[in-house]
Design an enzyme around this catalytic site. Structure first.
Site, mmCIF file in Angstrom:
data_model
loop_
_atom_site.group_PDB
_atom_site.id
_atom_site.type_symbol
_atom_site.label_atom_id
_atom_site.label_comp_id
_atom_site.label_asym_id
_atom_site.label_seq_id
_atom_site.Cartn_x
_atom_site.Cartn_y
_atom_site.Cartn_z
ATOM 1 C CG ASP A 162 38.428 22.315 -31.423
ATOM 2 O OD1 ASP A 162 38.528 23.254 -30.605
ATOM 3 O OD2 ASP A 162 37.690 22.360 -32.433
ATOM 4 C CE LYS B 137 32.639 28.933 -29.381
ATOM 5 N NZ LYS B 137 32.989 27.768 -30.226
ATOM 6 C CE1 TYR C 239 26.752 28.720 -38.362
ATOM 7 C CE2 TYR C 239 26.742 29.983 -36.332
ATOM 8 C CZ TYR C 239 27.405 29.203 -37.244
ATOM 9 O OH TYR C 239 28.720 28.908 -37.052
ATOM 10 C CE1 TYR D 250 30.708 24.538 -36.475
ATOM 11 C CE2 TYR D 250 31.884 25.305 -34.527
ATOM 12 C CZ TYR D 250 31.332 25.546 -35.772
ATOM 13 O OH TYR D 250 31.426 26.808 -36.321
HETATM 14 C C1 LIG Z 1 33.311 27.631 -31.697
HETATM 15 C C2 LIG Z 1 34.211 26.513 -32.000
HETATM 16 C C3 LIG Z 1 35.175 26.596 -33.039
HETATM 17 C C4 LIG Z 1 35.261 27.775 -33.963
HETATM 18 O O1 LIG Z 1 35.615 28.948 -33.315
HETATM 19 P P1 LIG Z 1 35.300 30.371 -34.010
HETATM 20 O O2 LIG Z 1 35.949 31.353 -33.099
HETATM 21 O O3 LIG Z 1 33.821 30.497 -34.055
HETATM 22 O O4 LIG Z 1 35.916 30.336 -35.353
HETATM 23 C C5 LIG Z 1 36.041 25.530 -33.204
HETATM 24 N N1 LIG Z 1 35.973 24.440 -32.418
HETATM 25 C C6 LIG Z 1 35.072 24.320 -31.427
HETATM 26 C C7 LIG Z 1 35.075 23.104 -30.571
HETATM 27 C C8 LIG Z 1 34.151 25.341 -31.190
HETATM 28 O O5 LIG Z 1 33.229 25.207 -30.226
#
Ligand SMILES: *Cc1c(COP(=O)(O)O)cnc(C)c1O
Length: 421
Positions: free
Chosen positions: A243, A272, A10, A138
């Site tokens: 998500d 995460k 980035y 995202y």
């Molecule tokens: C960070 C994130 C992702 C992607 O996860 P990575 O481990 O970086 O591939 C997907 N969805 C959300 C909501 C995120 O914050």
């Protein structure tokens, strides 16, 4: 230009000097090679929920590395994966009963999308190939994920036309505390209903980050909107993918953000915070209904299997992470962090600041133009704080072991930046 061979994320490499080198860390602190320390306001992209070098997580990894570092999950199994799957089923909403492991948030989302599309196909609904997504979302950086990220936002726009084209609905605007008769909420719901009405025949699933659209602009929205999403998905026979890669494990004040709305998705993605940020791991959870949709012959099986899925080290540290989360009453701690963040940020005003928002262990200052935050990272670094604003957002999503004083230092530093302009 950096001298090393590392290509950093980035950023424009042409203008980049080699970033500061980290040699260690402890709690909320990053230790640099030059002997200085930085207070981490970001918990390393929101994943290091126990901070750096938590003794229980360190110990769990030491134990596991002496036993088994890795083995394939194709045709073999192991206790860390079995136990973690059972634990995740135990702590997530009851209808979620099955766990598919992968190695990052993006892949976890890819798995969820594939699962939804194949499920519909095997229900005889082959025309249901699209996902209804939300603007300002995202969901990750891989192709399938990029296609459900905000279509206008700069990060992935370059790939427009090459990616699968999905329909989008507007991001909800009514805030977390909106009352049922709030006109803004009523408008949000109407727009949502129209999107479902217009697109439902082609939809396999709806995907959204519950309550907090994180990397797409820290939009904190009403649980009532999410309840309507659940109702519409049920009404039209569309799967709901939540998500919770960013929101999972306490970030919004509940263990999982969907608990604010008392709803359960058909498919849930976690990553995460799952391993306390120690190792890459994602879990895509499904209900029994979705799972049974894959019963049949070999052609009905779910064809996905990352090399490192269910890695024993990652599963062990995830188990330790959840244990510490429960044992040390993190949700109580997060409630106190939320109060402190509210106190520090709620009434903050400065030139260019258009809004402040807080939810759980998340605090955000939104400005009118990205230029306002130029130099903030460097300036904060000189103050001993690691802040990494992006776009029009200066934020903190710290680890949960941070002290009151440390959190105060972060919010003070965030605010002070605007007074030195
Ligand atoms: C960070 C994130 C992702 C992607 O996860 P990575 O481990 O970086 O591939 C997907 N969805 C959300 C909501 C995120 O914050």
């Amino acid at each position: 230009m950096p001298h090393s061979a590392v290509w950093y994320p980035y950023c424009q490499m042409q203008n980049l000097t080699e970033p500061p080198e980290v040699i260690s860390g402890k709690g909320a602190w990053i230790h640099l090679k030059d002997g200085s320390r930085l207070l981490d306001a970001t918990s390393a992209w929101w994943c290091l929920i126990h901070g750096y070098r938590h003794p229980d997580l360190d110990a769990a990894l030491h134990r596991q590395i002496d036993q088994l570092s890795h083995v394939m999950l194709g045709g073999l199994t192991h206790q860390p994966a079995l136990q973690l799957a059972e634990k995740l089923v135990g702590i997530t909403p009851a209808p979620l009963t099955r766990v598919f492991f992968s190695d990052s948030g993006s892949v976890g989302v890819e798995v969820a999308i594939k699962m939804a599309v194949q499920y519909q196909k095997q229900q005889g609904q082959a025309e249901r190939t699209h996902i209804l997504a939300v603007k300002q979302a995202y969901h990750g950086d891989t192709s399938g994920c990029m296609a459900v990220c905000d279509p206008e936002e700069g990060m992935h726009q370059l790939f427009k036309g090459w990616l699968m084209e999905h329909p989008f609905t507007a991001a909800p605007r009514a805030g977390f505390d909106a009352l049922p008769d709030d006109p803004l909420l009523q408008q949000d719901l109407q727009i949502l209903q129209q999107s479902f009405e217009q697109h439902h025949q082609q939809l396999a699933a709806f995907i959204v980050e519950p309550l907090l659209q994180a990397a797409g602009g820290f939009n904190m929205y009403s649980p009532l909107w999410l309840q309507e999403v659940r109702r519409l998905c049920d009404h039209y026979g569309i799967l709901l993918i939540l998500d919770e890669v960013a929101t999972g494990f306490g970030r919004t004040g509940k263990l999982f953000a969907c608990e604010h709305a008392a709803i359960c998705p058909d498919i849930l993605v976690l990553s995460k915070g799952l391993t306390g940020g120690y190792l890459g791991l994602a879990a895509t959870l499904a209900t029994e209904k979705v799972f049974e949709g894959f019963y049949g012959g070999p052609a009905q099986a779910f064809m996905h299997g990352p090399t490192f899925m269910g890695n024993p080290l990652a599963c062990s540290v995830a188990l330790a992470s959840i244990e510490v989360f429960e044992r040390d009453h993190y949700l109580q701690r997060i409630a106190m962090m939320q109060q402190q963040l509210q106190q520090a940020l709620d009434d903050f005003q400065a030139p260019g600041v258009v809004a402040t928002r807080t939810l759980g262990a998340t605090g955000v200052i939104e400005v009118d133009h990205a230029d306002r935050l130029k130099g903030m990272n460097q300036w904060a670094r000189a103050q001993g704080v690691w802040l990494r604003p992006f776009g029009r957002y200066a934020y903190t999503m710290p680890c949960y072991v941070i002290s009151d004083e440390e959190l105060l230092t972060i919010t003070r530093t965030m605010k002070k930046f605007f007074t030195i302009q």
